[in-house]
Scaffold this motif. Structure first.
Motif, PDB file in Angstrom:
ATOM      1  N   SER A   1       0.855  -1.279   0.063  1.00 46.16           N
ATOM      2  CA  SER A   1       0.314   0.007   0.350  1.00 46.16           C
ATOM      3  C   SER A   1       0.882   1.155  -0.495  1.00 46.16           C
ATOM      4  CB  SER A   1      -0.631  -0.046   1.163  1.00 46.16           C
ATOM      5  OG  SER A   1      -0.575  -0.110   1.798  1.00 46.16           O
ATOM      6  N   ASP A   2       1.621   1.164   0.225  1.00 47.08           N
ATOM      7  CA  ASP A   2       2.786   2.365   0.989  1.00 47.08           C
ATOM      8  C   ASP A   2       3.874   2.752  -0.805  1.00 47.08           C
ATOM      9  OD1 ASP A   2       4.962   0.087   0.500  1.00 47.08           O
ATOM     10  OD2 ASP A   2       5.709   0.793   1.733  1.00 47.08           O
ATOM     11  N   GLN A   3       3.518   1.704  -1.728  1.00 49.23           N
ATOM     12  CA  GLN A   3       4.369   1.651  -3.076  1.00 49.23           C
ATOM     13  C   GLN A   3       3.225   2.394  -3.432  1.00 49.23           C
ATOM     14  OE1 GLN A   3       5.707  -2.223  -3.339  1.00 49.23           O
ATOM     15  NE2 GLN A   3       7.941  -1.850  -1.765  1.00 49.23           N
ATOM     16  N   ILE A   4       1.667   2.805  -3.704  1.00 54.69           N
ATOM     17  CA  ILE A   4       1.067   2.825  -4.980  1.00 54.69           C
ATOM     18  C   ILE A   4       1.418   4.289  -5.591  1.00 54.69           C
ATOM     19  CG2 ILE A   4      -1.438   3.595  -5.018  1.00 54.69           C
ATOM     20  CD1 ILE A   4      -2.329   1.279  -3.313  1.00 54.69           C
ATOM     21  N   ASP A   5       1.766   4.936  -4.412  1.00 58.88           N
ATOM     22  CA  ASP A   5       1.779   6.612  -5.053  1.00 58.88           C
ATOM     23  C   ASP A   5       2.800   6.083  -6.021  1.00 58.88           C
ATOM     24  OD1 ASP A   5      -0.524   7.244  -3.988  1.00 58.88           O
ATOM     25  OD2 ASP A   5       1.037   7.916  -2.019  1.00 58.88           O
ATOM     26  N   GLN A   6       4.062   5.363  -6.190  1.00 54.95           N
ATOM     27  CA  GLN A   6       5.364   5.816  -6.789  1.00 54.95           C
ATOM     28  C   GLN A   6       5.045   4.815  -8.346  1.00 54.95           C
ATOM     29  OE1 GLN A   6       8.663   2.967  -4.776  1.00 54.95           O
ATOM     30  NE2 GLN A   6       7.594   4.119  -2.897  1.00 54.95           N
ATOM     31  N   ILE A   7       3.620   4.294  -8.626  1.00 51.22           N
ATOM     32  CA  ILE A   7       3.449   3.236  -9.918  1.00 51.22           C
ATOM     33  C   ILE A   7       2.344   4.496 -10.241  1.00 51.22           C
ATOM     34  CG2 ILE A   7       2.284   1.260 -10.673  1.00 51.22           C
ATOM     35  CD1 ILE A   7       3.686  -0.271  -8.278  1.00 51.22           C
ATOM     36  N   ILE A   8       1.158   5.466  -9.135  1.00 46.00           N
ATOM     37  CA  ILE A   8      -0.508   5.275  -9.905  1.00 46.00           C
ATOM     38  C   ILE A   8       0.140   6.681  -9.619  1.00 46.00           C
ATOM     39  CG2 ILE A   8      -2.529   5.229  -9.844  1.00 46.00           C
ATOM     40  CD1 ILE A   8      -2.839   1.830  -9.319  1.00 46.00           C
ATOM     41  N   SER A   9      -0.194   7.310 -10.291  1.00 41.88           N
ATOM     42  CA  SER A   9      -1.125   8.895 -10.190  1.00 41.88           C
ATOM     43  C   SER A   9      -2.234   9.396 -10.026  1.00 41.88           C
ATOM     44  CB  SER A   9      -0.291  10.298 -10.677  1.00 41.88           C
ATOM     45  OG  SER A   9      -0.735  11.049 -10.305  1.00 41.88           O
TER      46      SER A   9
ATOM     47  N   ASN B   1     -13.458  12.918  -4.601  1.00 41.12           N
ATOM     48  CA  ASN B   1     -13.483  13.032  -3.842  1.00 41.12           C
ATOM     49  C   ASN B   1     -11.684  13.611  -3.279  1.00 41.12           C
ATOM     50  OD1 ASN B   1     -15.792  13.320  -2.386  1.00 41.12           O
ATOM     51  ND2 ASN B   1     -15.485  10.665  -0.740  1.00 41.12           N
ATOM     52  N   LEU B   2     -11.431  14.432  -2.566  1.00 39.61           N
ATOM     53  CA  LEU B   2     -10.046  14.835  -2.771  1.00 39.61           C
ATOM     54  C   LEU B   2      -9.522  14.491  -1.435  1.00 39.61           C
ATOM     55  CD1 LEU B   2     -10.564  18.742  -3.729  1.00 39.61           C
ATOM     56  CD2 LEU B   2      -9.590  17.162  -4.569  1.00 39.61           C
ATOM     57  N   VAL B   3      -8.514  14.092  -1.842  1.00 41.84           N
ATOM     58  CA  VAL B   3      -7.417  13.242  -0.322  1.00 41.84           C
ATOM     59  C   VAL B   3      -6.072  13.377  -0.298  1.00 41.84           C
ATOM     60  CG1 VAL B   3      -9.469  11.693  -0.011  1.00 41.84           C
ATOM     61  CG2 VAL B   3      -7.911  11.010  -1.100  1.00 41.84           C
ATOM     62  N   SER B   4      -5.641  13.725   1.053  1.00 41.53           N
ATOM     63  CA  SER B   4      -4.177  13.709   1.319  1.00 41.53           C
ATOM     64  C   SER B   4      -3.742  12.769   0.745  1.00 41.53           C
ATOM     65  CB  SER B   4      -4.402  15.136   2.947  1.00 41.53           C
ATOM     66  OG  SER B   4      -4.236  14.138   3.263  1.00 41.53           O
ATOM     67  N   ASP B   5      -3.773  11.678   1.250  1.00 43.22           N
ATOM     68  CA  ASP B   5      -2.849  10.570   0.567  1.00 43.22           C
ATOM     69  C   ASP B   5      -3.980   9.543   0.535  1.00 43.22           C
ATOM     70  OD1 ASP B   5      -0.703  11.473   2.631  1.00 43.22           O
ATOM     71  OD2 ASP B   5      -2.097  11.368   3.759  1.00 43.22           O
ATOM     72  N   THR B   6      -2.731   8.869  -0.542  1.00 45.75           N
ATOM     73  CA  THR B   6      -3.509   7.008  -0.593  1.00 45.75           C
ATOM     74  C   THR B   6      -4.487   6.391   0.672  1.00 45.75           C
ATOM     75  OG1 THR B   6      -2.325   7.327  -2.350  1.00 45.75           O
ATOM     76  CG2 THR B   6      -3.503   5.359  -2.203  1.00 45.75           C
ATOM     77  N   ILE B   7      -5.143   5.942   0.593  1.00 45.84           N
ATOM     78  CA  ILE B   7      -6.397   5.210   1.545  1.00 45.84           C
ATOM     79  C   ILE B   7      -6.816   3.949   1.120  1.00 45.84           C
ATOM     80  CG2 ILE B   7      -8.313   5.450   2.956  1.00 45.84           C
ATOM     81  CD1 ILE B   7      -8.191   8.200   3.141  1.00 45.84           C
ATOM     82  N   THR B   8      -6.212   2.907   1.297  1.00 51.62           N
ATOM     83  CA  THR B   8      -6.634   1.155   0.970  1.00 51.62           C
ATOM     84  C   THR B   8      -7.540   0.568   1.654  1.00 51.62           C
ATOM     85  OG1 THR B   8      -4.920   0.437   2.546  1.00 51.62           O
ATOM     86  CG2 THR B   8      -4.349   1.051  -0.533  1.00 51.62           C
ATOM     87  N   GLY B   9      -8.140   0.323   0.968  1.00 49.98           N
ATOM     88  CA  GLY B   9      -9.546  -0.696   1.722  1.00 49.98           C
ATOM     89  C   GLY B   9     -11.331   0.112   1.377  1.00 49.98           C
ATOM     90  N   ASN B  10     -10.878   0.769   0.355  1.00 51.26           N
ATOM     91  CA  ASN B  10     -12.523   1.346   0.733  1.00 51.26           C
ATOM     92  C   ASN B  10     -13.159  -0.087  -0.635  1.00 51.26           C
ATOM     93  OD1 ASN B  10     -14.950   3.141   0.578  1.00 51.26           O
ATOM     94  ND2 ASN B  10     -13.968   4.116  -1.106  1.00 51.26           N
ATOM     95  N   TYR B  11     -13.782  -0.816  -0.156  1.00 46.93           N
ATOM     96  CA  TYR B  11     -14.845  -1.705  -1.501  1.00 46.93           C
ATOM     97  C   TYR B  11     -13.632  -1.957  -2.453  1.00 46.93           C
ATOM     98  CZ  TYR B  11     -18.553   0.444   0.106  1.00 46.93           C
ATOM     99  OH  TYR B  11     -19.967   1.267   0.748  1.00 46.93           O
ATOM    100  N   GLY B  12     -12.965  -2.055  -1.935  1.00 50.60           N
ATOM    101  CA  GLY B  12     -11.756  -2.973  -2.376  1.00 50.60           C
ATOM    102  C   GLY B  12     -10.437  -2.387  -3.668  1.00 50.60           C
ATOM    103  N   TYR B  13     -10.792  -1.059  -3.401  1.00 53.18           N
ATOM    104  CA  TYR B  13     -10.355  -0.216  -4.469  1.00 53.18           C
ATOM    105  C   TYR B  13     -10.193   1.052  -4.100  1.00 53.18           C
ATOM    106  CZ  TYR B  13     -13.004  -2.371  -8.020  1.00 53.18           C
ATOM    107  OH  TYR B  13     -13.576  -3.400  -8.721  1.00 53.18           O
TER     108      TYR B  13
END
Length: 432
Positions: free
Chosen positions: A215-223, A270-282
């Motif tokens: 989960s902490d590597q998502i921002d390195q791959i996806i924007s 929604n605008l969020v300041s950090d990537t959050i995982t676990g919301n309905y699998g996405y």
């Protein structure tokens, strides 16, 4: 005799494909008037592919005696428990096979697509959930397409060029992922080509990685943010041209994504300041507001200037977007909650709506049901005429011939099934 008929039927289909492929080719110093006819060219390729495709269902229909089958246990229960049943009327009447009968499967049939969906779930069972879900859409403004257009033509006039270029780009994308390991080494992958009505071809791709993404590597791959124009102008141009959804809703209620006043793609996000995982699998990707350091641009929507921020950005890979300059939606999908939907979404049957009034026997004609609900666009017709595959995967899934006790199939043929007495012989033979 069966093999000879199968080979002859297959050769006829291949010959027809080759002939019409030849008709669509661009040859140096040779005028091809078919390619100059625009809408008539579209009608021509749809009619020719429909003619080619019809040959195989016709052959299958005329050889249904080789396909009538039922599970042994169902036949035994029917004969033993109900003596009034005519054995000659048992078995499916007209089926569109998904097994290696008559030289192969019928590509695109419901049975065939369901089989691929089951294969996708096999990958999940063996390799766990996939890591990446990629949607790669053809870009009609690619230089490779525009260079081959004739004078006065635009890309919608030449679906043959679109198909060839997209096939090459898709192969390059898969090599980029699997051979150059841009997301690290891949374990397996699969994709399916789709055409939504008159839309451009696009590929839905699932990728399994050997080393899972945390989960902490998502921002390195996806924007999911608008890049800074001063830092990377090329990426800014690609994202603003290809990765902005809509805007729809209050800005454009007639947008194709709107249904009952709501965006079916769930934009704006929604605008969020950090990537959050676990919301309905996405995951909820990082989408910073303008006040928090995010960027915004101004787009014209129905001749009105609209300020668009990160809420409208479709998740993307900066590396893939800059390399291929197209709409490439990249999603992190390592979740049990979402995997079944994704596997069925990648391999899904064409949209259809068929209804009728009649007896129940008509519902047993699978070929007729398929042909009544079949939609053939000119984009897909060109793709199929050129013999491009609509499904690819690695590694291969091998189907084992296994079944439950007394669940083996009994086939009805002219040689072994003409009377009720012969049917009893079949039961004795299978039991023996």
């Amino acid at each position: 005799m069966k093999n000879a008929q199968t080979d002859e039927e297959t050769n006829m289909k291949v010959s027809a494909m080759n002939y019409y492929s030849y008709q669509l080719m661009i040859r140096q110093d040779v005028e091809n008037h078919i390619l100059k006819c625009r809408q008539l060219f579209h009608q021509y390729i749809v009619d020719m592919y429909a003619k080619i495709e019809t040959e195989r269902p016709l052959y299958i229909r005329l050889n249904q005696t080789e396909l009538r089958s039922e599970e042994y246990i169902h036949l035994r229960d029917t004969i033993v428990n109900d003596g009034n049943v005519n054995p000659n009327e048992l078995g499916r009447i007209v089926i569109l096979p998904n097994t290696q009968i008559f030289g192969g499967t019928f590509t695109g049939s419901p049975r065939h697509m369901h089989e691929y969906a089951q294969d996708a779930m096999t990958y999940v069972r063996v390799y766990d959930c996939p890591d990446l879900f990629i949607t790669f859409t053809c870009n009609p403004t690619w230089d490779e397409i525009k260079e081959l257009l004739l004078a006065g033509q635009s890309s919608p006039d030449r679906h043959d060029i679109t198909a060839r270029v997209f096939k090459q780009k898709l192969k390059a994308l898969m090599d980029f992922i699997n051979k150059h390991h841009v997301f690290r080494k891949t374990r397996c992958w699969m994709y399916s080509i789709e055409w939504q009505k008159k839309g451009l071809p696009h590929a839905h791709i699932l990728v399994w990685l050997i080393n899972k993404i945390t989960s902490d590597q998502i921002d390195q791959i996806i924007s999911a943010e608008i890049p800074d124009k001063d830092i990377d102008l090329d990426l800014f141009d690609v994202v603003t041209k290809n990765m902005i959804h809509g805007p729809c809703g209050a800005f454009n209620n007639n947008s194709p994504c709107m249904s009952d006043g709501t965006c079916t793609k769930r934009y704006p996000r929604n605008l969020v300041s950090d990537t959050i995982t676990g919301n309905y699998g996405y995951p909820l990707y990082c989408r910073r507001s303008v006040e928090d350091g995010g960027k915004s641009i101004v787009l014209k929507v129905r001749n009105v200037d609209v300020e668009v921020d990160n809420r409208w950005v479709v998740p993307y890979s900066p590396l893939l977007s800059k390399t291929f300059k197209a709409h490439i939606n990249l999603e992190y999908c390592n979740s049990v909650k979402s995997i079944k939907y994704i596997c069925k979404y990648v391999i899904k049957v064409s949209d259809m709506a068929v209804f009728g009034v009649g007896n129940m026997a008509a519902q047993l004609d699978e070929i007729n049901q398929y042909q009544l609900g079949r939609y053939i666009s000119s984009n897909e017709a060109v793709w199929r005429i050129l013999s491009f595959s609509i499904h690819e995967r690695h590694p291969t899934v091998v189907h084992l011939v296994v079944h439950l006790e007394n669940g083996q199939r009994v086939y009805f043929t002219a040689d072994n099934f003409t009377t009720g007495n012969n049917f009893n012989c079949i039961l004795l033979t299978v039991q023996g």
